[in-house]
Design a protein around this motif. Structure first.
Motif, PDB file in Angstrom:
ATOM      1  N   MET A 163      94.723  23.957  -9.378  1.00  0.00           N
ATOM      2  CA  MET A 163      95.204  24.707  -8.252  1.00  0.00           C
ATOM      3  C   MET A 163      94.124  24.789  -7.173  1.00  0.00           C
ATOM      4  SD  MET A 163      96.658  28.542  -8.323  1.00  0.00           S
ATOM      5  CE  MET A 163      95.018  29.121  -8.534  1.00  0.00           C
ATOM      6  N   TRP A 183     102.350  28.933 -12.651  1.00  0.00           N
ATOM      7  CA  TRP A 183     101.291  29.918 -12.851  1.00  0.00           C
ATOM      8  C   TRP A 183     100.914  30.581 -11.534  1.00  0.00           C
ATOM      9  CZ3 TRP A 183      96.399  30.878 -11.147  1.00  0.00           C
ATOM     10  CH2 TRP A 183      95.683  31.844 -11.848  1.00  0.00           C
ATOM     11  N   SER A 184     100.814  29.800 -10.461  1.00  0.00           N
ATOM     12  CA  SER A 184     100.417  30.372  -9.173  1.00  0.00           C
ATOM     13  C   SER A 184     101.470  31.346  -8.649  1.00  0.00           C
ATOM     14  CB  SER A 184     100.128  29.274  -8.146  1.00  0.00           C
ATOM     15  OG  SER A 184     101.310  28.671  -7.680  1.00  0.00           O
ATOM     16  N   SER A 224     101.192  34.556 -10.731  1.00  0.00           N
ATOM     17  CA  SER A 224      99.958  35.251 -10.339  1.00  0.00           C
ATOM     18  C   SER A 224     100.124  35.917  -8.982  1.00  0.00           C
ATOM     19  CB  SER A 224      98.780  34.277 -10.299  1.00  0.00           C
ATOM     20  OG  SER A 224      98.495  33.809 -11.589  1.00  0.00           O
ATOM     21  N   SER A 225     100.778  35.229  -8.055  1.00  0.00           N
ATOM     22  CA  SER A 225     101.027  35.818  -6.733  1.00  0.00           C
ATOM     23  C   SER A 225     101.911  37.046  -6.845  1.00  0.00           C
ATOM     24  CB  SER A 225     101.692  34.798  -5.807  1.00  0.00           C
ATOM     25  OG  SER A 225     100.803  33.778  -5.471  1.00  0.00           O
ATOM     26  N   ARG A 262      92.710  35.881  -3.086  1.00  0.00           N
ATOM     27  CA  ARG A 262      93.068  34.655  -3.803  1.00  0.00           C
ATOM     28  C   ARG A 262      93.832  33.684  -2.902  1.00  0.00           C
ATOM     29  NH1 ARG A 262      93.682  34.817  -9.424  1.00  0.00           N
ATOM     30  NH2 ARG A 262      93.389  32.590  -9.175  1.00  0.00           N
ATOM     31  N   GLU A 308      93.702  30.633  -2.560  1.00  0.00           N
ATOM     32  CA  GLU A 308      94.047  29.351  -3.183  1.00  0.00           C
ATOM     33  C   GLU A 308      95.446  29.371  -3.802  1.00  0.00           C
ATOM     34  OE1 GLU A 308      92.092  31.756  -6.437  1.00  0.00           O
ATOM     35  OE2 GLU A 308      91.682  31.421  -4.314  1.00  0.00           O
ATOM     36  N   LEU A 309      95.937  30.543  -4.190  1.00  0.00           N
ATOM     37  CA  LEU A 309      97.292  30.625  -4.744  1.00  0.00           C
ATOM     38  C   LEU A 309      98.319  30.175  -3.707  1.00  0.00           C
ATOM     39  CD1 LEU A 309      97.182  34.066  -6.611  1.00  0.00           C
ATOM     40  CD2 LEU A 309      97.143  31.800  -7.636  1.00  0.00           C
ATOM     41  N   PHE A 321      97.785  26.421  -2.433  1.00  0.00           N
ATOM     42  CA  PHE A 321      98.359  25.468  -3.391  1.00  0.00           C
ATOM     43  C   PHE A 321      99.875  25.408  -3.250  1.00  0.00           C
ATOM     44  CE2 PHE A 321     100.268  24.876  -7.638  1.00  0.00           C
ATOM     45  CZ  PHE A 321      99.923  23.548  -7.834  1.00  0.00           C
ATOM     46  N   GLN A 322     100.517  26.564  -3.154  1.00  0.00           N
ATOM     47  CA  GLN A 322     101.967  26.585  -3.032  1.00  0.00           C
ATOM     48  C   GLN A 322     102.424  25.896  -1.740  1.00  0.00           C
ATOM     49  OE1 GLN A 322     103.510  30.590  -3.761  1.00  0.00           O
ATOM     50  NE2 GLN A 322     101.941  30.863  -5.337  1.00  0.00           N
TER      51      GLN A 322
END
Length: 180
Positions: A1, A45-46, A49-50, A76, A78-79, A82-83
């Motif tokens: 990610m 997972w992202s 987590s978000s 965060r 990067e979450l 990445f999305q």
């Protein structure tokens, strides 16, 4: 990610992931099988987590909601990066479209549950979809560097508007009238 957030999808290889994780790249290949499975798992997972870090399930007050969302994105980024990379890539590469569709479905489900928890009636799901589209746009703007205070005010107004929808519906259901 984190690799995709930094270098884009083209920079994500089993070797790059293994190097970042401090393991042999054959372990990554063995566990996930192929690049698409690794990306799908990372995307799932992202999203979860978000959802956990933004407080989408625990919408409280307008300021708590706005602060929680923007603070979690700032902590965060990067979450979301990445999305967004996956969303853009799905436009170019149809094999990623089911993963992105699942991303949006999950976010809509969570927003719908939150609205229902706060007494906001949305039988068609259109309000949840509209609310998430607004949230998605605000997060993208935040990631692009738009003034956080402007976005915080927009988030607070969104939440207040959603509560206003609930209150108007309750008033109508009770036989009252709403003044324009």
């Amino acid at each position: 990610m984190a690799i995709v957030a930094e270098k884009g999808l083209r920079g994500m290889t089993f070797r790059a992931v293994a190097d970042r994780a401090g393991v042999n790249n054959s372990l990554i290949a063995h566990h996930f099988g192929n690049r698409e499975s690794l990306l799908a798992a990372a995307l799932d997972w992202s999203v979860e987590s978000s959802i956990d870090t933004t407080g989408l399930l625990d919408l409280a007050t307008s300021s708590t909601f706005a602060d929680g969302l923007l603070d979690s994105v700032a902590e965060r980024p990067e979450l979301q990066a990445f999305q967004y990379e996956m969303i853009l890539e799905s436009r170019r590469n149809p094999r990623y479209q089911p993963y992105v569709s699942r991303l949006y479905t999950r976010y809509h489900e969570v927003v719908a549950v939150s609205l229902k928890h706060h007494g906001i009636d949305d039988p068609s799901g259109a309000l949840a979809r509209s609310a998430f589209a607004t949230l998605d746009g605000i997060v993208l703007q935040f990631m692009a560097g738009v003034d956080a205070e402007l976005l915080r005010a927009a988030l607070q107004r969104l939440w207040e508007g959603l509560l206003g929808t609930r209150d108007a519906t309750a008033t109508e259901a009770a036989g009252g009238s709403i003044k324009e």
